[in-house]
Design a protein around this motif. Structure first.
Motif, PDB file in Angstrom:
ATOM      1  N   ARG A  38       0.617  -1.438  -0.633  1.00  0.00           N
ATOM      2  CA  ARG A  38      -0.149   0.019  -0.364  1.00  0.00           C
ATOM      3  C   ARG A  38       0.816   1.628  -0.035  1.00  0.00           C
ATOM      4  O   ARG A  38       0.756   2.118   0.683  1.00  0.00           O
ATOM      5  N   GLY A  39       2.217   1.289  -0.931  1.00  0.00           N
ATOM      6  CA  GLY A  39       2.380   1.943  -1.685  1.00  0.00           C
ATOM      7  C   GLY A  39       3.999   2.782  -0.016  1.00  0.00           C
ATOM      8  O   GLY A  39       4.780   3.757   0.022  1.00  0.00           O
ATOM      9  N   ARG A  40       3.802   1.901   1.190  1.00  0.00           N
ATOM     10  CA  ARG A  40       5.009   1.394   2.075  1.00  0.00           C
ATOM     11  C   ARG A  40       6.109   0.837   1.887  1.00  0.00           C
ATOM     12  O   ARG A  40       5.289  -1.040   1.476  1.00  0.00           O
ATOM     13  N   GLY A  57       9.290 -15.390   8.663  1.00  0.00           N
ATOM     14  CA  GLY A  57      10.162 -14.972  10.221  1.00  0.00           C
ATOM     15  C   GLY A  57      10.283 -13.403   9.665  1.00  0.00           C
ATOM     16  O   GLY A  57       9.509 -11.862  10.408  1.00  0.00           O
ATOM     17  N   ALA A  58      10.706 -13.113   8.728  1.00  0.00           N
ATOM     18  CA  ALA A  58      11.340 -11.949   8.263  1.00  0.00           C
ATOM     19  C   ALA A  58       9.949 -11.013   7.548  1.00  0.00           C
ATOM     20  O   ALA A  58       9.790  -9.673   7.402  1.00  0.00           O
ATOM     21  N   GLN A  59       9.384 -11.900   7.048  1.00  0.00           N
ATOM     22  CA  GLN A  59       8.875 -11.627   6.067  1.00  0.00           C
ATOM     23  C   GLN A  59       7.486 -10.827   7.217  1.00  0.00           C
ATOM     24  O   GLN A  59       7.404  -9.733   6.884  1.00  0.00           O
ATOM     25  N   SER A  60       7.012 -11.512   8.027  1.00  0.00           N
ATOM     26  CA  SER A  60       6.262 -10.954   8.843  1.00  0.00           C
ATOM     27  C   SER A  60       7.136 -10.106   9.677  1.00  0.00           C
ATOM     28  O   SER A  60       5.927  -9.455  10.208  1.00  0.00           O
ATOM     29  N   THR A  61       7.561 -10.178  10.232  1.00  0.00           N
ATOM     30  CA  THR A  61       8.887  -8.215  10.804  1.00  0.00           C
ATOM     31  C   THR A  61       8.767  -7.613   9.315  1.00  0.00           C
ATOM     32  O   THR A  61       8.567  -6.508  10.106  1.00  0.00           O
ATOM     33  N   ALA A  62       8.795  -7.364   8.506  1.00  0.00           N
ATOM     34  CA  ALA A  62       9.263  -6.360   7.843  1.00  0.00           C
ATOM     35  C   ALA A  62       7.453  -6.320   7.796  1.00  0.00           C
ATOM     36  O   ALA A  62       6.949  -4.610   7.337  1.00  0.00           O
ATOM     37  N   CYS A  63       6.241  -7.154   7.644  1.00  0.00           N
ATOM     38  CA  CYS A  63       5.180  -6.438   7.716  1.00  0.00           C
ATOM     39  C   CYS A  63       4.052  -5.051   8.608  1.00  0.00           C
ATOM     40  O   CYS A  63       3.533  -4.711   8.457  1.00  0.00           O
ATOM     41  N   PRO A  65       5.206  -3.175  10.391  1.00  0.00           N
ATOM     42  CA  PRO A  65       5.037  -1.448  10.488  1.00  0.00           C
ATOM     43  C   PRO A  65       4.856  -0.775   9.225  1.00  0.00           C
ATOM     44  O   PRO A  65       4.424   0.130   9.566  1.00  0.00           O
ATOM     45  N   ILE A  66       4.188  -1.767   8.724  1.00  0.00           N
ATOM     46  CA  ILE A  66       3.213  -1.498   7.134  1.00  0.00           C
ATOM     47  C   ILE A  66       2.528  -1.511   6.783  1.00  0.00           C
ATOM     48  O   ILE A  66       2.044  -0.650   6.270  1.00  0.00           O
ATOM     49  N   GLN A  72      -4.208  -6.021   7.933  1.00  0.00           N
ATOM     50  CA  GLN A  72      -3.364  -5.767   6.898  1.00  0.00           C
ATOM     51  C   GLN A  72      -2.048  -6.787   6.838  1.00  0.00           C
ATOM     52  O   GLN A  72      -1.267  -6.788   6.179  1.00  0.00           O
ATOM     53  N   GLN A  73      -2.124  -6.769   8.127  1.00  0.00           N
ATOM     54  CA  GLN A  73      -0.077  -7.565   8.893  1.00  0.00           C
ATOM     55  C   GLN A  73      -1.308  -8.821   7.921  1.00  0.00           C
ATOM     56  O   GLN A  73      -0.109  -9.386   6.972  1.00  0.00           O
ATOM     57  N   ILE A  74      -2.217  -9.968   7.651  1.00  0.00           N
ATOM     58  CA  ILE A  74      -2.107 -11.024   7.003  1.00  0.00           C
ATOM     59  C   ILE A  74      -1.924 -10.586   4.952  1.00  0.00           C
ATOM     60  O   ILE A  74      -1.223 -11.727   4.985  1.00  0.00           O
ATOM     61  N   GLU A  75      -3.250  -9.691   4.762  1.00  0.00           N
ATOM     62  CA  GLU A  75      -2.821  -9.396   3.739  1.00  0.00           C
ATOM     63  C   GLU A  75      -1.413  -8.987   2.924  1.00  0.00           C
ATOM     64  O   GLU A  75      -1.036  -9.519   2.177  1.00  0.00           O
ATOM     65  N   CYS A  76      -1.022  -8.340   3.667  1.00  0.00           N
ATOM     66  CA  CYS A  76       0.659  -7.603   3.700  1.00  0.00           C
ATOM     67  C   CYS A  76       1.719  -9.313   3.381  1.00  0.00           C
ATOM     68  O   CYS A  76       2.554  -9.525   2.002  1.00  0.00           O
TER      69      CYS A  76
END
Length: 89
Positions: A38-40, A57-63, A65-66, A72-76
């Motif tokens: 979403r632009g972040r 783990g890295a993908q969950s951590t990256a998602c 803050p954005i 949105q966490q699940i969607e990201c």
């Protein structure tokens, strides 16, 4: 300094070292993942026993803050990462 204070400090350091060893001993793979959502954008690094574990783990951590909220966490987490690099440790 009292002897009991030194023993307490030594015990705390020993527990800290044991905790560090136990959490990193199984870490065989390190992944860096960058997500655009979403632009972040955000990047994160994680370690795991295998590539799948480290990547998730890295993908969950990256998602984190954005994305706002659990939806949105699940969607990201379902989007493919912009960058994903894994390497053995």
């Amino acid at each position: 300094m009292k002897r009991s204070t030194l023993y307490t400090i030594a015990a705390v350091l020993a527990v800290g070292a044991l905790f560090f060893f136990m959490t990193t001993a199984r870490a065989k793979v390190e992944c860096k993942v960058c997500m655009d959502y979403r632009g972040r954008a955000n990047c994160a690094t994680a370690v795991g026993a295998n590539e799948k574990e480290a990547h998730e783990g890295a993908q969950s951590t990256a998602c984190g803050p954005i994305a706002s909220g659990m939806d949105q966490q699940i969607e990201c987490g379902r989007f493919p990462p912009a960058v994903a690099e894994c390497r053995p440790r």
